[in-house]
Design a protein around this motif. Structure first.
Motif, short mmCIF file in Angstrom:
data_model
loop_
_atom_site.label_atom_id
_atom_site.label_comp_id
_atom_site.label_asym_id
_atom_site.label_seq_id
_atom_site.Cartn_x
_atom_site.Cartn_y
_atom_site.Cartn_z
N GLU A 1 -185.67 -20.88 -11.83
CA GLU A 1 -186.54 -20.47 -12.93
C GLU A 1 -186.91 -21.58 -13.91
N PHE A 2 -186.14 -22.67 -13.95
CA PHE A 2 -186.41 -23.71 -14.94
C PHE A 2 -187.82 -24.26 -14.79
N ASP A 3 -188.49 -24.48 -15.95
CA ASP A 3 -189.85 -24.98 -15.92
C ASP A 3 -190.21 -25.57 -17.28
N PHE A 4 -191.37 -26.19 -17.32
CA PHE A 4 -191.94 -26.70 -18.56
C PHE A 4 -193.17 -25.87 -18.92
N PRO A 5 -193.42 -25.64 -20.21
CA PRO A 5 -192.58 -26.04 -21.34
C PRO A 5 -191.27 -25.26 -21.36
N VAL A 6 -190.22 -25.90 -21.85
CA VAL A 6 -188.87 -25.32 -21.82
C VAL A 6 -188.80 -24.04 -22.63
N GLU A 7 -189.64 -23.92 -23.65
CA GLU A 7 -189.65 -22.71 -24.48
C GLU A 7 -189.81 -21.45 -23.63
N GLY A 8 -190.67 -21.51 -22.62
CA GLY A 8 -190.88 -20.35 -21.76
C GLY A 8 -189.63 -20.01 -20.96
N PHE A 9 -188.90 -21.02 -20.53
CA PHE A 9 -187.65 -20.78 -19.79
C PHE A 9 -186.62 -20.10 -20.68
N TYR A 10 -186.52 -20.55 -21.93
CA TYR A 10 -185.60 -19.90 -22.86
C TYR A 10 -185.95 -18.42 -23.03
N GLN A 11 -187.21 -18.10 -23.04
CA GLN A 11 -187.62 -16.70 -23.18
C GLN A 11 -187.19 -15.87 -21.99
N ILE A 12 -187.22 -16.46 -20.80
CA ILE A 12 -186.72 -15.77 -19.62
C ILE A 12 -185.24 -15.43 -19.79
N LEU A 13 -184.51 -16.30 -20.49
CA LEU A 13 -183.09 -16.09 -20.72
C LEU A 13 -182.80 -15.10 -21.85
N GLY A 14 -183.85 -14.62 -22.51
CA GLY A 14 -183.67 -13.61 -23.53
C GLY A 14 -183.86 -14.06 -24.96
N GLU B 1 -185.98 -15.83 -33.62
CA GLU B 1 -185.15 -17.03 -33.66
C GLU B 1 -186.03 -18.27 -33.72
N SER B 2 -185.51 -19.31 -34.30
CA SER B 2 -186.28 -20.55 -34.44
C SER B 2 -186.15 -21.39 -33.18
N TYR B 3 -187.26 -21.63 -32.50
CA TYR B 3 -187.21 -22.49 -31.32
C TYR B 3 -186.78 -23.91 -31.70
N GLN B 4 -187.25 -24.40 -32.85
CA GLN B 4 -186.85 -25.72 -33.31
C GLN B 4 -185.33 -25.81 -33.43
N GLN B 5 -184.70 -24.78 -33.98
CA GLN B 5 -183.25 -24.79 -34.15
C GLN B 5 -182.53 -24.71 -32.80
N VAL B 6 -183.05 -23.87 -31.91
CA VAL B 6 -182.46 -23.75 -30.58
C VAL B 6 -182.55 -25.09 -29.85
N ALA B 7 -183.70 -25.75 -29.93
CA ALA B 7 -183.89 -27.04 -29.28
C ALA B 7 -182.93 -28.08 -29.87
N GLU B 8 -182.79 -28.09 -31.17
CA GLU B 8 -181.88 -29.05 -31.81
C GLU B 8 -180.43 -28.79 -31.40
N ASP C 1 -190.46 -35.81 -29.84
CA ASP C 1 -189.80 -34.66 -30.46
C ASP C 1 -188.86 -34.03 -29.45
N LEU C 2 -188.26 -32.89 -29.82
CA LEU C 2 -187.25 -32.25 -28.98
C LEU C 2 -187.80 -31.07 -28.19
N HIS C 3 -189.11 -30.85 -28.21
CA HIS C 3 -189.65 -29.62 -27.66
C HIS C 3 -189.83 -29.63 -26.15
N ALA C 4 -189.83 -30.80 -25.53
CA ALA C 4 -189.93 -30.92 -24.07
C ALA C 4 -191.08 -30.09 -23.51
N LYS C 5 -192.27 -30.30 -24.06
CA LYS C 5 -193.42 -29.50 -23.62
C LYS C 5 -194.11 -30.12 -22.42
N SER C 6 -194.60 -31.33 -22.53
CA SER C 6 -195.33 -31.95 -21.43
C SER C 6 -195.28 -33.46 -21.57
N LYS C 7 -195.29 -34.13 -20.43
CA LYS C 7 -195.26 -35.59 -20.42
C LYS C 7 -196.64 -36.19 -20.25
N VAL C 8 -197.69 -35.38 -20.22
CA VAL C 8 -199.01 -35.88 -19.89
C VAL C 8 -199.50 -36.91 -20.90
#
Length: 221
Positions: free
Chosen positions: A46-59, A65-72, A137-144
């Motif tokens: 299931e892991f994928d980018f952007p990582v935010e979407g993968f976290y949502q799969i995990l609940g 909740e703050s994604y910034q805080q979770v990422a940090e 930054d810490l968001h791991a969205k895209s390397k493009v």
């Protein structure tokens, strides 16, 4: 003559063997945020980018909740353990063989730039790379975007550049940059997911020099 002049390497999962550590860190984070833990198999499926979407799969619910805080929190936990991760088998030998083939090399990673520099130097392999490019930054969205800047710095025709990664996102980045791509299925995604991409998938890093040696330029440069 080998078709390529420059290699762009992904870091996490491609050169660094960190998948099991990532699952351990993620489960520590899940316990901290009272989410169900995951498994190595589910993670790779299931892991994928952007990582935010993968976290949502995990609940995780980022309306609550703050994604910034979770990422940090994740990066803080991962940074504590990253130096315990080994390089993948044959990583340094492969880098040396690629250098011996006359290829220059760089790293393009979704990892934070300063942390990326730190860990690459920790392993004593920084001298293999002309450029080490991570995200700001810490968001791991895209390397493009970072990849586009890297291509300008490399200043080589993208047709002469090969990107080597371990995820479907690496393939997408290569498509956006106009480079070729091969994928290694010992990292963050399953072989089945990688094989859905229209590109070569190899078992391990030790196969790359042979594959490159067979990639002969058939047209006049």
């Amino acid at each position: 003559m080998i078709r390529y002049r420059h290699l762009i390497w992904d870091w996490n999962g491609t050169l660094l063997d960190d998948v099991h550590t990532c699952v351990e860190v993620l489960n520590t984070l899940c316990r901290q945020y009272q989410k169900n833990p995951t498994t190595y198999e589910f993670y790779r499926q299931e892991f994928d980018f952007p990582v935010e979407g993968f976290y949502q799969i995990l609940g995780f619910d980022f309306s609550q909740e703050s994604y910034q805080q979770v990422a940090e929190d994740y990066i803080a936990l991962y940074t504590q353990r990253q130096q315990a991760c080994p390089l993948h088998n044959h990583a340094q030998a492969t880098l040396q063989q690629c250098r011996d083939l006359g290829l220059s090399q760089s790293i393009l990673s979704a990892y934070h730039q300063s942390l990326l520099h730190e860990i690459v130097h920790h392993f004593g392999i920084a001298d293999y790379f002309d450029h080490i490019a991570g995200l700001s930054d810490l968001h791991a969205k895209s390397k493009v975007q970072v990849g586009q800047e890297l291509i300008q710095q490399i200043n080589i025709d993208p047709n002469k550049i090969l990107l080597i990664g371990d995820t479907t996102h690496d393939y997408e980045v290569a498509q956006a940059l106009g480079t070729d791509c091969i994928l290694i299925h010992q990292g963050h995604q399953t072989p089945e997911r990688l094989e859905a991409c229209n590109t070569t998938v190899l078992d391990g890093l030790d196969q790359i020099p042979t594959w490159l040696s067979r990639s002969i330029e058939t047209s006049i440069p």
